[in-house]
Design a protein around this motif. Structure first.
Motif, mmCIF file in Angstrom:
data_model
loop_
_atom_site.group_PDB
_atom_site.id
_atom_site.type_symbol
_atom_site.label_atom_id
_atom_site.label_comp_id
_atom_site.label_asym_id
_atom_site.label_seq_id
_atom_site.Cartn_x
_atom_site.Cartn_y
_atom_site.Cartn_z
ATOM 1 N N GLN A 116 54.662 33.117 27.239
ATOM 2 C CA GLN A 116 55.324 33.884 26.185
ATOM 3 C C GLN A 116 56.544 34.645 26.712
ATOM 4 O OE1 GLN A 116 54.469 33.801 22.857
ATOM 5 N NE2 GLN A 116 53.134 32.161 23.577
ATOM 6 N N HIS A 117 56.454 35.100 27.971
ATOM 7 C CA HIS A 117 57.539 35.899 28.561
ATOM 8 C C HIS A 117 58.528 35.066 29.369
ATOM 9 C CE1 HIS A 117 55.821 39.684 27.304
ATOM 10 N NE2 HIS A 117 54.645 39.294 27.765
ATOM 11 N N GLY A 118 58.248 33.775 29.535
ATOM 12 C CA GLY A 118 59.152 32.913 30.275
ATOM 13 C C GLY A 118 59.093 33.108 31.783
ATOM 14 N N THR A 119 58.005 33.633 32.287
ATOM 15 C CA THR A 119 57.844 33.826 33.735
ATOM 16 C C THR A 119 56.986 32.702 34.304
ATOM 17 O OG1 THR A 119 55.923 35.236 33.363
ATOM 18 C CG2 THR A 119 58.055 36.333 33.544
ATOM 19 N N PRO A 120 57.024 32.486 35.623
ATOM 20 C CA PRO A 120 56.200 31.410 36.202
ATOM 21 C C PRO A 120 54.704 31.702 36.049
ATOM 22 C CG PRO A 120 57.372 32.599 37.922
ATOM 23 C CD PRO A 120 57.845 33.140 36.613
ATOM 24 N N PRO A 121 53.902 30.669 35.892
ATOM 25 C CA PRO A 121 52.460 30.889 35.719
ATOM 26 C C PRO A 121 51.802 31.373 37.014
ATOM 27 C CG PRO A 121 52.927 28.560 35.842
ATOM 28 C CD PRO A 121 54.254 29.261 35.806
ATOM 29 N N PRO A 122 50.692 32.066 36.905
ATOM 30 C CA PRO A 122 49.990 32.548 38.103
ATOM 31 C C PRO A 122 49.306 31.387 38.828
ATOM 32 C CG PRO A 122 48.699 33.028 36.156
ATOM 33 C CD PRO A 122 50.009 32.474 35.682
ATOM 34 N N PRO A 123 48.968 31.571 40.114
ATOM 35 C CA PRO A 123 48.255 30.503 40.830
ATOM 36 C C PRO A 123 46.850 30.308 40.259
ATOM 37 C CG PRO A 123 48.398 32.457 42.185
ATOM 38 C CD PRO A 123 49.220 32.721 40.967
ATOM 39 N N ARG A 124 46.326 29.094 40.407
ATOM 40 C CA ARG A 124 44.983 28.812 39.907
ATOM 41 C C ARG A 124 43.952 29.648 40.656
ATOM 42 N NH1 ARG A 124 46.767 23.636 41.097
ATOM 43 N NH2 ARG A 124 45.148 23.509 42.671
ATOM 44 N N PRO A 125 42.841 29.993 40.017
ATOM 45 C CA PRO A 125 41.799 30.762 40.708
ATOM 46 C C PRO A 125 41.239 29.971 41.885
ATOM 47 C CG PRO A 125 41.370 30.683 38.341
ATOM 48 C CD PRO A 125 42.514 29.771 38.617
ATOM 49 N N GLY A 126 41.077 30.641 43.016
ATOM 50 C CA GLY A 126 40.478 30.027 44.187
ATOM 51 C C GLY A 126 41.438 29.278 45.076
ATOM 52 N N ILE A 127 42.718 29.242 44.734
ATOM 53 C CA ILE A 127 43.669 28.440 45.491
ATOM 54 C C ILE A 127 43.927 29.037 46.879
ATOM 55 C CG2 ILE A 127 45.837 29.472 44.747
ATOM 56 C CD1 ILE A 127 45.470 25.820 44.582
ATOM 57 N N HIS A 128 43.773 30.331 47.034
ATOM 58 C CA HIS A 128 44.078 30.994 48.306
ATOM 59 C C HIS A 128 42.823 31.504 49.018
ATOM 60 C CE1 HIS A 128 48.316 30.757 47.430
ATOM 61 N NE2 HIS A 128 48.119 31.339 46.265
ATOM 62 N N ASP A 129 41.646 31.050 48.623
ATOM 63 C CA ASP A 129 40.409 31.580 49.204
ATOM 64 C C ASP A 129 40.319 31.363 50.707
ATOM 65 O OD1 ASP A 129 39.721 32.384 46.704
ATOM 66 O OD2 ASP A 129 38.121 30.922 46.419
ATOM 67 N N TRP A 130 40.635 30.154 51.197
ATOM 68 C CA TRP A 130 40.532 29.890 52.631
ATOM 69 C C TRP A 130 41.521 30.730 53.419
ATOM 70 C CZ3 TRP A 130 36.291 28.159 54.250
ATOM 71 C CH2 TRP A 130 35.554 27.246 53.514
ATOM 72 N N ARG A 131 42.699 30.928 52.875
ATOM 73 C CA ARG A 131 43.695 31.751 53.558
ATOM 74 C C ARG A 131 43.213 33.199 53.677
ATOM 75 N NH1 ARG A 131 49.332 31.114 50.994
ATOM 76 N NH2 ARG A 131 48.852 28.996 51.620
ATOM 77 N N VAL A 132 42.587 33.705 52.633
ATOM 78 C CA VAL A 132 42.059 35.072 52.662
ATOM 79 C C VAL A 132 40.927 35.181 53.677
ATOM 80 C CG1 VAL A 132 40.806 36.795 51.314
ATOM 81 C CG2 VAL A 132 42.752 35.615 50.311
ATOM 82 N N LEU A 133 40.028 34.211 53.697
ATOM 83 C CA LEU A 133 38.927 34.250 54.650
ATOM 84 C C LEU A 133 39.433 34.188 56.089
ATOM 85 C CD1 LEU A 133 36.313 31.973 52.885
ATOM 86 C CD2 LEU A 133 36.282 34.457 53.099
ATOM 87 N N ARG A 134 40.444 33.359 56.359
ATOM 88 C CA ARG A 134 41.011 33.294 57.702
ATOM 89 C C ARG A 134 41.644 34.620 58.095
ATOM 90 N NH1 ARG A 134 43.940 28.886 56.157
ATOM 91 N NH2 ARG A 134 42.482 27.202 55.966
#
Length: 62
Positions: free
Chosen positions: A16-34
């Motif tokens: 609606q605001h013309g901004t990029p969509p957010p990342p899918r849920p869980g896409i960065h989980d491994w990076r956070v755990l590392r």
């Protein structure tokens, strides 16, 4: 509301605001755990606790 519902709502709002969509849920989980693992290893080193060396398989274990 679970993570999928929140993602759908955020995606709708971004469209609606013309901004990029957010990342899918869980896409960065491994990076956070590392990063959590690396932070714990750093805290051990700063406290003077010995940290195990890397295993022969190439993956380190804290």
């Amino acid at each position: 509301m679970n993570a999928l519902h929140q993602h759908l709502l955020d995606s709708y709002r971004s469209a609606q605001h013309g901004t990029p969509p957010p990342p899918r849920p869980g896409i960065h989980d491994w990076r956070v755990l590392r990063s959590v693992r690396d932070h714990r290893r750093l805290m051990k080193v700063l406290r003077g606790v010995p940290v195990r060396a890397a295993r022969p398989g190439g993956r380190a274990r804290s």
